[in-house]
Write a protein that holds these residues in place. Structure first.
Motif, mmCIF file in Angstrom:
data_model
loop_
_atom_site.group_PDB
_atom_site.id
_atom_site.type_symbol
_atom_site.label_atom_id
_atom_site.label_comp_id
_atom_site.label_asym_id
_atom_site.label_seq_id
_atom_site.Cartn_x
_atom_site.Cartn_y
_atom_site.Cartn_z
ATOM 1 N N PHE A 26 2.758 7.052 14.437
ATOM 2 C CA PHE A 26 2.300 8.379 14.010
ATOM 3 C C PHE A 26 3.365 9.203 13.298
ATOM 4 N N TYR A 27 4.513 8.548 12.985
ATOM 5 C CA TYR A 27 5.518 9.337 12.258
ATOM 6 C C TYR A 27 5.189 9.381 10.777
ATOM 7 N N ARG A 28 5.226 10.560 10.208
ATOM 8 C CA ARG A 28 5.032 10.718 8.772
ATOM 9 C C ARG A 28 6.076 11.691 8.256
ATOM 10 N N VAL A 29 6.695 11.354 7.120
ATOM 11 C CA VAL A 29 7.749 12.241 6.605
ATOM 12 C C VAL A 29 7.131 13.587 6.247
ATOM 13 N N ASP A 30 6.061 13.543 5.488
ATOM 14 C CA ASP A 30 5.394 14.789 5.102
ATOM 15 C C ASP A 30 3.958 14.693 5.603
ATOM 16 N N LYS A 31 3.724 15.331 6.726
ATOM 17 C CA LYS A 31 2.441 15.132 7.412
ATOM 18 C C LYS A 31 1.244 15.453 6.524
ATOM 19 N N GLU A 85 0.837 -1.212 0.000
ATOM 20 C CA GLU A 85 0.000 0.000 0.000
ATOM 21 C C GLU A 85 0.864 1.251 0.000
ATOM 22 N N ASN A 86 1.874 1.272 0.866
ATOM 23 C CA ASN A 86 2.774 2.429 0.935
ATOM 24 C C ASN A 86 3.487 2.629 -0.399
ATOM 25 N N ALA A 87 3.942 1.490 -0.987
ATOM 26 C CA ALA A 87 4.664 1.579 -2.257
ATOM 27 C C ALA A 87 3.777 2.212 -3.330
ATOM 28 N N THR A 94 13.011 0.385 -1.172
ATOM 29 C CA THR A 94 12.866 -1.071 -1.122
ATOM 30 C C THR A 94 12.778 -1.517 0.330
ATOM 31 N N PHE A 95 11.703 -2.220 0.669
ATOM 32 C CA PHE A 95 11.576 -2.821 2.003
ATOM 33 C C PHE A 95 11.845 -4.316 1.853
ATOM 34 N N THR A 96 12.724 -4.881 2.727
ATOM 35 C CA THR A 96 13.007 -6.316 2.672
ATOM 36 C C THR A 96 12.594 -6.961 3.980
ATOM 37 N N SER A 147 9.645 -3.206 -3.677
ATOM 38 C CA SER A 147 10.361 -2.003 -4.119
ATOM 39 C C SER A 147 9.439 -1.161 -4.989
ATOM 40 N N ASP A 148 9.721 0.136 -5.019
ATOM 41 C CA ASP A 148 8.877 1.035 -5.816
ATOM 42 C C ASP A 148 9.727 2.105 -6.492
ATOM 43 N N SER A 149 9.092 2.790 -7.402
ATOM 44 C CA SER A 149 9.800 3.860 -8.126
ATOM 45 C C SER A 149 9.286 5.208 -7.618
ATOM 46 N N GLY A 173 -4.417 9.786 2.985
ATOM 47 C CA GLY A 173 -5.096 8.915 3.957
ATOM 48 C C GLY A 173 -4.168 8.105 4.839
ATOM 49 N N GLY A 174 -2.943 8.619 5.104
ATOM 50 C CA GLY A 174 -2.010 7.886 5.992
ATOM 51 C C GLY A 174 -2.248 8.228 7.443
ATOM 52 N N THR A 175 -2.021 7.281 8.300
ATOM 53 C CA THR A 175 -2.190 7.548 9.743
ATOM 54 C C THR A 175 -0.843 7.566 10.464
ATOM 55 N N GLY A 176 0.212 7.098 9.800
ATOM 56 C CA GLY A 176 1.526 7.020 10.455
ATOM 57 C C GLY A 176 1.665 5.779 11.309
ATOM 58 N N LEU A 177 0.687 4.892 11.214
ATOM 59 C CA LEU A 177 0.755 3.677 12.054
ATOM 60 C C LEU A 177 1.126 2.436 11.235
ATOM 61 N N GLY A 178 1.037 2.544 9.905
ATOM 62 C CA GLY A 178 1.214 1.364 9.048
ATOM 63 C C GLY A 178 2.527 0.634 9.270
ATOM 64 N N LEU A 179 3.644 1.362 9.228
ATOM 65 C CA LEU A 179 4.946 0.689 9.359
ATOM 66 C C LEU A 179 5.172 0.158 10.776
ATOM 67 N N ALA A 180 4.594 0.853 11.776
ATOM 68 C CA ALA A 180 4.700 0.347 13.159
ATOM 69 C C ALA A 180 4.007 -1.006 13.260
ATOM 70 N N ILE A 218 8.640 8.321 -4.361
ATOM 71 C CA ILE A 218 9.280 9.576 -3.952
ATOM 72 C C ILE A 218 10.471 9.360 -3.029
ATOM 73 N N GLY A 219 10.570 8.149 -2.466
ATOM 74 C CA GLY A 219 11.700 7.838 -1.588
ATOM 75 C C GLY A 219 11.559 8.463 -0.214
ATOM 76 N N ILE A 220 12.469 8.104 0.687
ATOM 77 C CA ILE A 220 12.422 8.623 2.066
ATOM 78 C C ILE A 220 13.738 9.347 2.334
ATOM 79 N N PRO A 221 13.683 10.571 2.833
ATOM 80 C CA PRO A 221 14.932 11.281 3.138
ATOM 81 C C PRO A 221 15.751 10.493 4.183
HETATM 82 P P1 ADP Z 1 1.317 6.193 6.743
HETATM 83 O O1 ADP Z 1 0.040 5.715 7.270
HETATM 84 O O2 ADP Z 1 1.482 7.669 6.871
HETATM 85 O O3 ADP Z 1 1.672 5.650 5.430
HETATM 86 P P2 ADP Z 1 3.437 4.483 7.665
HETATM 87 O O4 ADP Z 1 3.830 4.130 9.034
HETATM 88 O O5 ADP Z 1 2.993 3.408 6.781
HETATM 89 O O6 ADP Z 1 2.394 5.631 7.825
HETATM 90 O O7 ADP Z 1 4.662 5.197 7.021
HETATM 91 C C1 ADP Z 1 5.351 6.202 7.711
HETATM 92 C C2 ADP Z 1 5.943 7.218 6.745
HETATM 93 O O8 ADP Z 1 7.013 6.623 6.009
HETATM 94 C C3 ADP Z 1 4.975 7.669 5.697
HETATM 95 O O9 ADP Z 1 4.272 8.771 6.163
HETATM 96 C C4 ADP Z 1 5.872 8.004 4.544
HETATM 97 O O10 ADP Z 1 6.305 9.319 4.675
HETATM 98 C C5 ADP Z 1 7.039 7.081 4.705
HETATM 99 N N1 ADP Z 1 6.975 5.941 3.777
HETATM 100 C C6 ADP Z 1 6.530 4.697 4.081
HETATM 101 N N2 ADP Z 1 6.644 3.885 2.989
HETATM 102 C C7 ADP Z 1 7.150 4.639 1.991
HETATM 103 C C8 ADP Z 1 7.502 4.372 0.620
HETATM 104 N N3 ADP Z 1 7.329 3.195 0.062
HETATM 105 N N4 ADP Z 1 8.010 5.425 -0.083
HETATM 106 C C9 ADP Z 1 8.175 6.612 0.471
HETATM 107 N N5 ADP Z 1 7.871 6.932 1.736
HETATM 108 C C10 ADP Z 1 7.378 5.942 2.505
#
Ligand code: ADP
Length: 493
Positions: free
Chosen positions: A438-443, A392-394, A481-483, A420-422, A450-457, A424-427
């Motif tokens: 609840f962390y989001r790179v660009d809130k 979903e994130n990809a 790329t997430f492995t 892996s995806d093509s 529709g991100g909540t910042g909880l997905g990766l947690a 915007i990438g993560i700084p």
């Molecule tokens: P969200 O619900 O905001 O997607 P996640 O916990 O899934 O929350 O992700 C946290 C943050 O990591 C996202 O807000 C996004 O900025 C960054 N991120 C996650 N996956 C990707 C990805 N594939 N490419 C770029 N940024 C990502």
């Protein structure tokens, strides 16, 4: 019975105290040598005193034996000189002297009781064979000594004993001397030693008490310090450096305290984040509703527009709550895992089938590549959630006309899923935070999509519950790329 058991337990509890044990050890270490020394000294004195007395008496009686021969006393007991000597000796040694002739007959008894009687005892027989015997009876307080009466060999009247051995002596002096004086000295010494011992005991008890308290004091200080921390929950580190051991305990405690603090901080942060995230949609709804109410006769279009916005906010609130619930489920123990053998290829295809329509909407191509058939022991629901989040994130953080690639491989121990995806990438500086709740790179961007910042947690927790690992690589503007690496067989325990 119960009472007895309880009392026994109480006793045991005292013995389990380090202080009590130290007290006892010091006490015993002080008292036992003291008692042994007293007994050894008294015994030594007694042995020496008895030996000196025996040697003294034997000397005197050897001389007397010679006199008896000289005066022919064995044949005639009327010699005045010998009788006086006998009298004196029995007075000096506070004892009794019997003179026994060759026929085992008592010819003289200083007590005058046994004259004319026959005395046959082991000692007397041995004495007739030439050896003088001594026998100390400490219970009754006397020493029995036999001395052979033997002249020069020329004068000897030889005879034969019952067992056939030759009689070497002409008679036997059987003497009992009292050891009352020795016993009295012993008692006196014993009494003095006891007094000294009692003084030493008092000293040792005091010493043992002080030492036991001193030695265990650091442990009490630790308990006190821990109690202080417990009561006030002050975050100061405790320090009791008296022993290496206490240092270790305190270090371990401080580390625990650190962890507790970190946990507490993260809990507080989580609660404040949750409140904030839940409040945002509510505030929007309130603003929308208020502005509608303030307008009299607002057009129906405005109502419809605002109501759509309100419905969106409700949906968002719902999503946050759902994600929170998933996260809470992931935080539970491994015992809640529902592990079954599952075809991972199938699982991934199902996830992609569900997500492809969303990707298609954004013109994103989803590619799936599997190196081999893989089956593994996993919790289907949790793993689906974890991998769905990644895909979903990809898709979410991609560019228009971009691609998402899901790659599956396995070795004999683990299977690996690469997403892996093509996008915007993560700084780089954000990389270490992406798994935080609840962390989001660009809130604002994340909120928009529709991100909540909880997905990766959630994903990370699910992977860890499978005893797996997750790794992310990203280049800003190029893609991510997430492995995920998970054991094929779920480790027990
Ligand atoms: P969200 O619900 O905001 O997607 P996640 O916990 O899934 O929350 O992700 C946290 C943050 O990591 C996202 O807000 C996004 O900025 C960054 N991120 C996650 N996956 C990707 C990805 N594939 N490419 C770029 N940024 C990502």
């Amino acid at each position: 019975m119960l009472e007895k058991g309880k009392r026994y337990l109480k006793k045991l509890k005292i013995l389990r105290s380090l202080k009590a044990r130290l007290f006892l050890i010091i006490l015993l270490a002080g008292i036992v040598p003291c008692v042994i020394m007293r007994m050894a000294i008294l015994q030594n004195y007694e042995d020496r005193a008895v030996n000196v007395r025996i040697a003294d008496v034997q000397n005197q009686f050897k001389i007397l034996a010679n006199h008896l021969i000289t005066y022919g006393y064995l044949h005639d007991t009327s010699s005045e000189v010998v009788n006086t000597e006998l009298e004196q000796l029995s007075n000096v040694y506070d004892g009794r002297v019997l003179i026994i002739d060759q026929n085992f007959k008592v010819i003289k008894d200083t007590y005058g009781i046994s004259e004319g009687k026959t005395v046959i005892s082991e000692e007397v027989i041995r004495c007739f064979q030439g050896s003088s015997t001594t026998n100390y009876d400490s219970g009754n307080g006397y020493i029995e000594i036999t001395t052979p009466i033997a002249g020069s060999s020329a004068e000897k009247e030889s005879g034969v004993l019952e067992d056939g051995t030759e009689k070497l002596a002409e008679g036997v002096l059987l003497t009992s001397v009292s050891t009352d004086s020795i016993t009295m000295t012993l008692e006196l010494l014993d009494r003095r030693a006891l007094i000294v011992e009692l003084i030493v005991l008092a000293f040792i008890v005091a010493l043992a008490f002080v030492m036991a308290n001193l030695v265990t004091a650091p442990f009490e200080r630790i308990t006190q310090a821990i109690n202080d921390v417990k009561e006030g929950f002050n975050d100061e580190q405790i320090s009791v450096n008296d022993y290496v051991e206490t240092e270790h305990i305190v270090d371990a405690f401080n580390q625990l305290l650190g962890r507790m603090k970190a946990l507490d901080d993260s809990r507080q942060e989580f609660v404040s984040n949750v409140s904030h995230e839940l409040k945002t949609p509510l505030t929007s709804m309130k603003v929308l509703a208020d502005s509608l109410m303030m307008q009299e006769e607002a057009p129906i279009e405005l109502y419809q527009e605002f109501m759509t916005d309100i419905a969106n906010e409700i949906e968002r609130e719902n999503k946050i709550i759902n994600d929170l619930l998933s996260l809470v489920k992931m935080d539970k123990k491994a015992a809640d895992m529902n592990i079954v053998q599952i075809d991972i290829n199938e699982l991934l295809e199902l996830i992609l089938k569900r997500l492809r329509p969303i990707a298609r909407k954004q013109n994103i191509e989803v590619i799936y590549e599997s190196m081999r058939p893989v089956t593994a022991e996993v919790d289907e629901v949790k793993l689906t959630l974890a991998l769905s989040n990644l895909v979903e994130n990809a898709i979410k953080y991609n560019k228009p006309k971009g691609w998402v690639k899901v790659f599956l491989d396995a070795d004999h121990q683990f299977f690996t899923v690469e997403v892996s995806d093509s996008g915007i990438g993560i700084p780089e500086d954000a990389m270490e935070h992406i798994y935080e709740r609840f962390y989001r790179v660009d809130k604002s961007h994340s909120r928009e999509i529709g991100g909540t910042g909880l997905g990766l947690a959630i994903t990370r927790n699910a992977v860890l519950m499978h005893r797996g690992s997750i790794r992310a690589e990203s280049k800003e503007g190029e893609g991510t790329t997430f492995t995920v690496k998970i054991p094929l067989i779920h480790p027990v325990g």
